[in-house]
Design a protein around this motif. Structure first.
Motif, PDB file in Angstrom:
ATOM      1  N   LEU A  30    -112.464  29.604  15.014  1.00 33.75           N
ATOM      2  CA  LEU A  30    -112.574  28.179  14.702  1.00 33.75           C
ATOM      3  C   LEU A  30    -113.989  27.810  14.311  1.00 33.75           C
ATOM      4  O   LEU A  30    -114.215  27.046  13.382  1.00 33.75           O
ATOM      5  N   TRP A  31    -114.974  28.366  15.007  1.00 32.65           N
ATOM      6  CA  TRP A  31    -116.368  28.076  14.699  1.00 32.65           C
ATOM      7  C   TRP A  31    -116.726  28.595  13.315  1.00 32.65           C
ATOM      8  O   TRP A  31    -117.333  27.897  12.512  1.00 32.65           O
ATOM      9  N   SER A  32    -116.294  29.807  12.984  1.00 34.52           N
ATOM     10  CA  SER A  32    -116.646  30.369  11.679  1.00 34.52           C
ATOM     11  C   SER A  32    -115.963  29.605  10.561  1.00 34.52           C
ATOM     12  O   SER A  32    -116.525  29.425   9.494  1.00 34.52           O
ATOM     13  N   ALA A  33    -114.742  29.127  10.785  1.00 33.50           N
ATOM     14  CA  ALA A  33    -114.064  28.330   9.761  1.00 33.50           C
ATOM     15  C   ALA A  33    -114.848  27.058   9.494  1.00 33.50           C
ATOM     16  O   ALA A  33    -114.971  26.618   8.355  1.00 33.50           O
ATOM     17  N   LYS A  34    -115.404  26.472  10.521  1.00 32.36           N
ATOM     18  CA  LYS A  34    -116.203  25.255  10.369  1.00 32.36           C
ATOM     19  C   LYS A  34    -117.523  25.557   9.677  1.00 32.36           C
ATOM     20  O   LYS A  34    -117.938  24.857   8.765  1.00 32.36           O
ATOM     21  N   VAL A  35    -118.182  26.633  10.098  1.00 36.51           N
ATOM     22  CA  VAL A  35    -119.478  26.993   9.532  1.00 36.51           C
ATOM     23  C   VAL A  35    -119.360  27.373   8.060  1.00 36.51           C
ATOM     24  O   VAL A  35    -120.201  27.030   7.255  1.00 36.51           O
ATOM     25  N   PHE A  36    -118.288  28.094   7.709  1.00 34.96           N
ATOM     26  CA  PHE A  36    -118.165  28.582   6.352  1.00 34.96           C
ATOM     27  C   PHE A  36    -117.290  27.717   5.461  1.00 34.96           C
ATOM     28  O   PHE A  36    -116.958  28.118   4.362  1.00 34.96           O
ATOM     29  N   ALA A  37    -116.891  26.544   5.932  1.00 33.73           N
ATOM     30  CA  ALA A  37    -116.167  25.619   5.073  1.00 33.73           C
ATOM     31  C   ALA A  37    -117.092  25.270   3.921  1.00 33.73           C
ATOM     32  O   ALA A  37    -118.182  24.776   4.135  1.00 33.73           O
ATOM     33  N   GLN A  38    -116.668  25.565   2.706  1.00 35.36           N
ATOM     34  CA  GLN A  38    -117.568  25.417   1.580  1.00 35.36           C
ATOM     35  C   GLN A  38    -117.071  24.388   0.572  1.00 35.36           C
ATOM     36  O   GLN A  38    -117.199  24.581  -0.623  1.00 35.36           O
ATOM     37  N   ASP A  39    -116.495  23.322   1.048  1.00 34.71           N
ATOM     38  CA  ASP A  39    -116.100  22.215   0.197  1.00 34.71           C
ATOM     39  C   ASP A  39    -117.043  21.059   0.466  1.00 34.71           C
ATOM     40  O   ASP A  39    -117.482  20.853   1.596  1.00 34.71           O
ATOM     41  N   PHE A  40    -117.368  20.313  -0.588  1.00 35.20           N
ATOM     42  CA  PHE A  40    -118.229  19.158  -0.417  1.00 35.20           C
ATOM     43  C   PHE A  40    -117.990  18.157  -1.534  1.00 35.20           C
ATOM     44  O   PHE A  40    -117.345  18.473  -2.535  1.00 35.20           O
ATOM     45  N   GLU A  41    -118.479  16.954  -1.350  1.00 38.31           N
ATOM     46  CA  GLU A  41    -118.377  15.896  -2.349  1.00 38.31           C
ATOM     47  C   GLU A  41    -119.760  15.632  -2.920  1.00 38.31           C
ATOM     48  O   GLU A  41    -120.777  15.829  -2.244  1.00 38.31           O
ATOM     49  N   TYR A  42    -119.779  15.175  -4.171  1.00 41.71           N
ATOM     50  CA  TYR A  42    -121.050  14.816  -4.794  1.00 41.71           C
ATOM     51  C   TYR A  42    -120.813  13.644  -5.731  1.00 41.71           C
ATOM     52  O   TYR A  42    -119.877  13.642  -6.528  1.00 41.71           O
ATOM     53  N   LEU A  43    -121.658  12.639  -5.626  1.00 37.29           N
ATOM     54  CA  LEU A  43    -121.578  11.453  -6.469  1.00 37.29           C
ATOM     55  C   LEU A  43    -122.522  11.629  -7.649  1.00 37.29           C
ATOM     56  O   LEU A  43    -123.725  11.819  -7.471  1.00 37.29           O
ATOM     57  N   TYR A  44    -121.973  11.600  -8.853  1.00 38.06           N
ATOM     58  CA  TYR A  44    -122.762  11.770 -10.075  1.00 38.06           C
ATOM     59  C   TYR A  44    -122.363  10.692 -11.061  1.00 38.06           C
ATOM     60  O   TYR A  44    -121.190  10.560 -11.416  1.00 38.06           O
ATOM     61  N   GLU A  45    -123.329   9.897 -11.477  1.00 41.02           N
ATOM     62  CA  GLU A  45    -123.108   8.807 -12.422  1.00 41.02           C
ATOM     63  C   GLU A  45    -121.916   7.936 -12.017  1.00 41.02           C
ATOM     64  O   GLU A  45    -121.047   7.616 -12.819  1.00 41.02           O
ATOM     65  N   GLY A  46    -121.847   7.605 -10.729  1.00 41.18           N
ATOM     66  CA  GLY A  46    -120.826   6.700 -10.228  1.00 41.18           C
ATOM     67  C   GLY A  46    -119.459   7.311  -9.987  1.00 41.18           C
ATOM     68  O   GLY A  46    -118.511   6.600  -9.705  1.00 41.18           O
ATOM     69  N   VAL A  47    -119.341   8.629 -10.119  1.00 42.04           N
ATOM     70  CA  VAL A  47    -118.054   9.295  -9.934  1.00 42.04           C
ATOM     71  C   VAL A  47    -118.165  10.287  -8.783  1.00 42.04           C
ATOM     72  O   VAL A  47    -119.056  11.134  -8.772  1.00 42.04           O
ATOM     73  N   LEU A  48    -117.263  10.179  -7.821  1.00 39.45           N
ATOM     74  CA  LEU A  48    -117.235  11.066  -6.669  1.00 39.45           C
ATOM     75  C   LEU A  48    -116.214  12.168  -6.917  1.00 39.45           C
ATOM     76  O   LEU A  48    -115.035  11.897  -7.105  1.00 39.45           O
ATOM     77  N   LEU A  49    -116.692  13.426  -6.913  1.00 37.61           N
ATOM     78  CA  LEU A  49    -115.814  14.569  -7.121  1.00 37.61           C
ATOM     79  C   LEU A  49    -115.926  15.530  -5.958  1.00 37.61           C
ATOM     80  O   LEU A  49    -116.955  15.589  -5.291  1.00 37.61           O
ATOM     81  N   ASN A  50    -114.867  16.314  -5.755  1.00 37.46           N
ATOM     82  CA  ASN A  50    -114.862  17.373  -4.750  1.00 37.46           C
ATOM     83  C   ASN A  50    -115.220  18.693  -5.419  1.00 37.46           C
ATOM     84  O   ASN A  50    -114.796  18.947  -6.546  1.00 37.46           O
TER      85      ASN A  50
END
Length: 128
Positions: A15-35
């Motif tokens: 469970l800890w490694s799944a949390k540590v290595f979760a490699q998804d994130f969001e980024y806001l660029y020019e007013g658009v939020l993408l995953n």
């Protein structure tokens, strides 16, 4: 008893490694939020991911979309080069009219723009 403790430790470690290595994130660029999903931590590359695709106020993106060459995971401060568009990333985005890809993109996943009924213009880089 030792087996039970070992099993508990392995479960917690998993469970800890799944949390540590979760490699998804969001980024806001020019007013658009993408995953985004990290493709390679070593090469610092990522692709877009199906999911949240929002303009301000949680609205569907309308009009023109310009994708960035680099995105930042604000949780880690790491910068990643956008190299691909993941499967189904923009599916059902009915108000999107044009997309401009950066020169860093070299792959587009299946159904990435399926049912984008208003999409009329796509600007592809030489890398594709």
């Amino acid at each position: 008893m030792k087996r039970k403790i070992l099993l508990i430790l392995l479960t917690v470690a998993g469970l800890w490694s799944a949390k540590v290595f979760a490699q998804d994130f969001e980024y806001l660029y020019e007013g658009v939020l993408l995953n985004y999903t990290v493709k390679s931590e070593t090469a610092r590359t990522c692709i877009t991911k199906a999911g949240t695709l929002q303009a301000p106020g949680n609205r569907e993106i309308s009009g023109d979309l310009k994708l960035p060459e680099e995105v930042i995971d604000e949780n880690t401060g790491k910068t990643y080069k956008l190299i691909g568009i993941g499967e189904c990333s923009f599916t059902n985005n009915t108000l999107l009219t044009s997309v401009t890809f950066p020169n860093t993109v070299t792959e587009i996943g299946a159904s990435a723009f399926e049912k984008c009924d208003q999409l009329e213009e796509v600007t592809l880089p030489p890398s594709l």
